[in-house]
Each structure stands twice: as C-alpha cells, then as structure tokens.
Motif scaffolding. Structure first.
Motif, mmCIF file in Angstrom:
data_model
loop_
_atom_site.group_PDB
_atom_site.id
_atom_site.type_symbol
_atom_site.label_atom_id
_atom_site.label_comp_id
_atom_site.label_asym_id
_atom_site.label_seq_id
_atom_site.Cartn_x
_atom_site.Cartn_y
_atom_site.Cartn_z
ATOM 1 N N ASP A 142 -52.311 7.781 71.837
ATOM 2 C CA ASP A 142 -51.129 7.348 71.107
ATOM 3 C C ASP A 142 -51.060 7.940 69.702
ATOM 4 O OD1 ASP A 142 -49.995 5.820 73.140
ATOM 5 O OD2 ASP A 142 -51.137 4.027 72.607
ATOM 6 N N VAL A 143 -52.212 8.294 69.142
ATOM 7 C CA VAL A 143 -52.203 8.933 67.825
ATOM 8 C C VAL A 143 -51.523 10.295 67.928
ATOM 9 C CG1 VAL A 143 -53.634 9.910 65.990
ATOM 10 C CG2 VAL A 143 -54.248 7.709 67.024
ATOM 11 N N GLN A 144 -51.905 11.077 68.955
ATOM 12 C CA GLN A 144 -51.280 12.378 69.158
ATOM 13 C C GLN A 144 -49.810 12.214 69.552
ATOM 14 O OE1 GLN A 144 -52.394 15.581 68.667
ATOM 15 N NE2 GLN A 144 -54.102 14.547 67.661
ATOM 16 N N ALA A 145 -49.518 11.204 70.356
ATOM 17 C CA ALA A 145 -48.123 10.959 70.740
ATOM 18 C C ALA A 145 -47.271 10.699 69.504
ATOM 19 C CB ALA A 145 -48.042 9.772 71.690
ATOM 20 N N ARG A 146 -47.799 9.856 68.616
ATOM 21 C CA ARG A 146 -47.057 9.559 67.383
ATOM 22 C C ARG A 146 -46.880 10.819 66.544
ATOM 23 N NH1 ARG A 146 -47.861 4.587 63.094
ATOM 24 N NH2 ARG A 146 -47.884 3.367 65.017
ATOM 25 N N ARG A 147 -47.924 11.636 66.490
ATOM 26 C CA ARG A 147 -47.858 12.876 65.693
ATOM 27 C C ARG A 147 -46.730 13.782 66.187
ATOM 28 N NH1 ARG A 147 -51.975 17.944 66.522
ATOM 29 N NH2 ARG A 147 -50.828 19.429 65.218
ATOM 30 N N TRP A 148 -46.665 13.990 67.515
ATOM 31 C CA TRP A 148 -45.687 14.946 68.050
ATOM 32 C C TRP A 148 -44.284 14.357 68.080
ATOM 33 C CZ3 TRP A 148 -46.851 19.639 67.479
ATOM 34 C CH2 TRP A 148 -48.178 20.068 67.599
ATOM 35 N N PHE A 149 -44.171 13.059 68.359
ATOM 36 C CA PHE A 149 -42.846 12.441 68.283
ATOM 37 C C PHE A 149 -42.304 12.529 66.857
ATOM 38 C CE2 PHE A 149 -43.708 9.503 72.118
ATOM 39 C CZ PHE A 149 -43.007 10.328 72.968
ATOM 40 N N GLU A 150 -43.190 12.322 65.887
ATOM 41 C CA GLU A 150 -42.740 12.366 64.495
ATOM 42 C C GLU A 150 -42.260 13.762 64.115
ATOM 43 O OE1 GLU A 150 -44.095 10.987 60.013
ATOM 44 O OE2 GLU A 150 -45.521 10.844 61.664
ATOM 45 N N ALA A 151 -42.969 14.782 64.584
ATOM 46 C CA ALA A 151 -42.548 16.155 64.293
ATOM 47 C C ALA A 151 -41.157 16.417 64.862
ATOM 48 C CB ALA A 151 -43.557 17.147 64.874
ATOM 49 N N GLY A 171 -47.259 -0.871 67.476
ATOM 50 C CA GLY A 171 -48.495 -0.589 66.755
ATOM 51 C C GLY A 171 -49.384 0.351 67.530
ATOM 52 N N ALA A 172 -48.775 1.225 68.327
ATOM 53 C CA ALA A 172 -49.536 2.189 69.133
ATOM 54 C C ALA A 172 -49.753 3.465 68.335
ATOM 55 C CB ALA A 172 -48.780 2.508 70.427
ATOM 56 N N GLY A 173 -51.007 3.880 68.236
ATOM 57 C CA GLY A 173 -51.331 5.096 67.492
ATOM 58 C C GLY A 173 -51.374 4.901 65.999
ATOM 59 N N GLY A 174 -51.294 3.663 65.547
ATOM 60 C CA GLY A 174 -51.317 3.375 64.122
ATOM 61 C C GLY A 174 -50.840 1.947 63.894
ATOM 62 N N ALA A 175 -50.662 1.592 62.651
ATOM 63 C CA ALA A 175 -50.246 0.227 62.325
ATOM 64 C C ALA A 175 -48.823 -0.037 62.777
ATOM 65 C CB ALA A 175 -50.365 0.006 60.818
ATOM 66 N N ALA A 176 -48.570 -1.270 63.197
ATOM 67 C CA ALA A 176 -47.206 -1.677 63.521
ATOM 68 C C ALA A 176 -46.394 -1.727 62.236
ATOM 69 C CB ALA A 176 -47.206 -3.042 64.198
ATOM 70 N N ASP A 177 -45.142 -1.307 62.310
ATOM 71 C CA ASP A 177 -44.317 -1.241 61.110
ATOM 72 C C ASP A 177 -42.854 -1.397 61.527
ATOM 73 O OD1 ASP A 177 -42.885 -0.570 58.819
ATOM 74 O OD2 ASP A 177 -44.349 0.917 58.165
ATOM 75 N N GLU A 178 -42.340 -2.619 61.436
ATOM 76 C CA GLU A 178 -40.966 -2.876 61.843
ATOM 77 C C GLU A 178 -39.963 -2.138 60.972
ATOM 78 O OE1 GLU A 178 -38.407 -6.712 61.296
ATOM 79 O OE2 GLU A 178 -39.562 -6.983 63.159
ATOM 80 N N VAL A 179 -40.254 -2.032 59.688
ATOM 81 C CA VAL A 179 -39.340 -1.359 58.763
ATOM 82 C C VAL A 179 -39.209 0.118 59.134
ATOM 83 C CG1 VAL A 179 -38.950 -0.669 56.370
ATOM 84 C CG2 VAL A 179 -39.779 -2.978 56.883
ATOM 85 N N ALA A 180 -40.346 0.764 59.398
ATOM 86 C CA ALA A 180 -40.312 2.170 59.784
ATOM 87 C C ALA A 180 -39.608 2.340 61.125
ATOM 88 C CB ALA A 180 -41.726 2.734 59.861
ATOM 89 N N ALA A 181 -39.878 1.417 62.046
ATOM 90 C CA ALA A 181 -39.224 1.479 63.355
ATOM 91 C C ALA A 181 -37.718 1.404 63.195
ATOM 92 C CB ALA A 181 -39.723 0.347 64.247
#
Length: 336
Positions: A142-151, A171-181
């Motif tokens: 999930d860390v890599q998934a978050r990295r590539w989705f973010e790119a 909160g997959a691949g990092g901290a949960a963050d409703e504001v960022a979501a």
C-alpha cells in the motif's frame, strides 16, 4: 512527449505525431479514415519514428485500417519501446495485463508499467498503483500504491485522485487523513467523477451534527440523485425513511428507493422489499415486498432468505401476481 487525450483507443495510447504529414494523419484519424492514417504511420514507422511505430501498433491491435494482428502490434510497440517511448511501454503493459494475443502475464505487465511510470506516464502510474493495491504481478504494498496513485493524481488523473483518497480514508500505506482524502476527492469530483462526489457526501454525513457539512452532503446527494445515480438515490431514500440527518419523510424515502431499485441497485431493492414487508412508513404490502425481493434474489442471499419467509405468508395467487410484476419490471429494462 505529450499524449493526445482525444485519440485514446480503448485504454491504449495513441500519441499525437508532429510534422506536416502528422497533421494530415491526425485529420484522417479525426474523420475516421483509418486506412489513410495507417498508410502514413507505416511510412514513418519504417523510417524509425517511434511515435508512428507506437500508433501503428495501436491500429494493428484494434484492427483499425488493417486486419487485427496482435503479433505485429507487439512488434511495433517493442520497436517504439526500445527507443524509450513511455506510451509504447504502457501499451505493452496493457497487452500483457489483458492477454492480447498471449497468455496474460501480470508480472510482465507490471515491469512495463514500471518503466513507463518512472518516465512520468500518468496512466502507467495509475495502473501500477492498482497492481500494488491488489498484489497483482507485484507484492501487495500500500505504500507503493499510495506513491504511484499520488504521482498520477498530481498529473490530474481523476481515477488516481479517487483511489488515493480511498487509501487516505483507510489509512492504507500511511496515516489516515480525512482532510487529505476530501481534498483529493474534490479534485476528482471537479472532473465529474461520480464516485468521488458520492464519497464526499458520505464523509460529510459522518458529521451530521454540523449543519454546514450536512447541508453540503445533501446538496451533493440530491444533484447526483437527480442525475440518475442509483447509489445516491438509495442513500437519500434511507435517510428520508429513517430520519438520518433529515426529518422523516417516508413518501420521499420510498420515492428515492424506488428510483434506485429501478436502476438495478440490489441493496435498494432489498430495502424497499423490507419496508413493504414490515410496513415501515407505509401500510404493509407483501405483494410489493415479494416483487422487489424477487428482483434482488439473483444477487442477494438476504433477499432469497426473505422470499422463503414470505412464501408462507402470501397466497399462490399473490405470489404469481408479484412474480408477474417483477417480470414486467425486468422486461421494462429498468433494473440492470
């Protein structure tokens, strides 16, 4: 190299060429003159033009202007990929992932997507994110998934913005963050991503004690429902039926649940059946209940169990009536 978004063929990258001949080729593509386009692509591809090689590969893969030929498509994609063309590497990833002319190979697909993603191709970055999320062709990460989705999300891809938001919410691949979501969902919603809009409403509904957020959620849901979104219609129906965040309005609730059910939303069909079976906000009507549950039975164990219980409570004639009503709805083509 920039990709011509208007020239995408079924998820494959058809890249806008440059030059006077290229302008003629693009004009041919826009008017659907595949044969002329292929002629131009072939001439340039044979001279080593990587963009033309890629585009010729797309034409062979889709059978546009030439007979469909997966092997020749792969050969031209490979020729362009060896010259470092990110779009061709993405197309090879698609061929491997979907098994065009070969056995599907998720690992090979991931390898091609990685090469293209590292060159900044947003579609490849998105597909790579999906593969890391699913553990398909790569170790689930999930860390890599978050990295590539973010790119890909930063490049403006709505689907990537939505998927990144889902990772933030879980909160997959990092901290949960409703504001960022919410921030990513808003960007996707601005591109008319319906699921993003629905999730924005769902997030705000978690804060029903805040009038501004509740009002925003209701506005989003109503807009989606008015535009025929079955999930939004179901959510509104349940809210009005049970007074979740709004005053109870059973008639309004049944209206929206019916609209959702007619759009084929199984959960709405089950809920509508339960409402009529139990007489929630309306008179009990077992024939209506049996009708809606019959529509849902093919996909819902809950509906099948409820039908078993209802069979002992209605007559054979009532059952035939309900089954006929369900058949009429199916023939109407509304549930799908």
């Amino acid at each position: 190299m920039n990709r011509a978004r208007g020239l995408l063929l079924f998820g494959l990258v058809l890249i806008a060429p440059r030059s006077v001949i290229a302008d003629l080729t693009t004009a041919a593509l826009r008017r659907g003159d595949w044969t002329t386009a292929v002629t131009h692509f072939q001439a340039q591809a044979e001279q080593g033009n990587a963009i033309a090689q890629n585009n010729l590969g797309v034409m062979y893969l889709k059978g546009r202007g030439v007979g469909r030929d997966y092997e020749r498509a792969r050969e031209w994609f490979l020729a362009a990929a060896r010259q470092g063309l990110a779009g061709a590497r993405f197309n090879l990833g698609i061929m491997n992932l979907r098994g065009y002319g070969q056995v599907a190979d998720a690992q090979a697909a991931a390898a091609w997507f990685m090469q293209s993603a590292e060159q900044g191709d947003s579609e490849a970055q998105f597909f790579l994110g999906l593969m890391y999320t699913k553990g398909e062709g790569v170790e689930r990460d999930d860390v890599q998934a978050r990295r590539w989705f973010e790119a890909a999300a930063k490049a403006g891809l709505a689907a990537a913005q939505f998927n990144l938001a889902m990772l933030y919410l879980r909160g997959a691949g990092g901290a949960a963050d409703e504001v960022a979501a919410l921030a990513w969902l808003e960007l996707a919603a601005a591109q008319n991503h319906a699921d993003a809009k629905l999730h924005i409403a769902e997030i705000h509904l978690r804060h029903v004690d805040e009038p501004v957020r509740l009002a925003h959620a209701m506005k989003v849901l109503r807009e989606l429902a008015d535009n025929g979104d079955g999930q939004a219609q179901m959510r509104l129906g349940m809210m009005y039926t049970f007074g979740h965040g709004v005053a109870v309005n059973a008639e309004e609730g049944r209206f929206w649940l019916r609209q959702s059910a007619l759009h084929g939303v199984v959960e709405a069909q089950v809920n509508l059946g339960a409402i009529h079976a139990q007489g929630i906000g309306t008179e009990q009507n077992l024939v209506e209940a049996y009708t809606w549950l019959s529509l849902a039975a093919g996909k819902s164990a809950t509906a099948r169990q409820a039908l078993v219980e209802l069979r002992g409570k209605i007559t054979a004639a009532e059952r035939r009536l309900a089954e006929g009503m369900a058949t009429d709805l199916k023939l109407d083509g509304r549930p799908h």
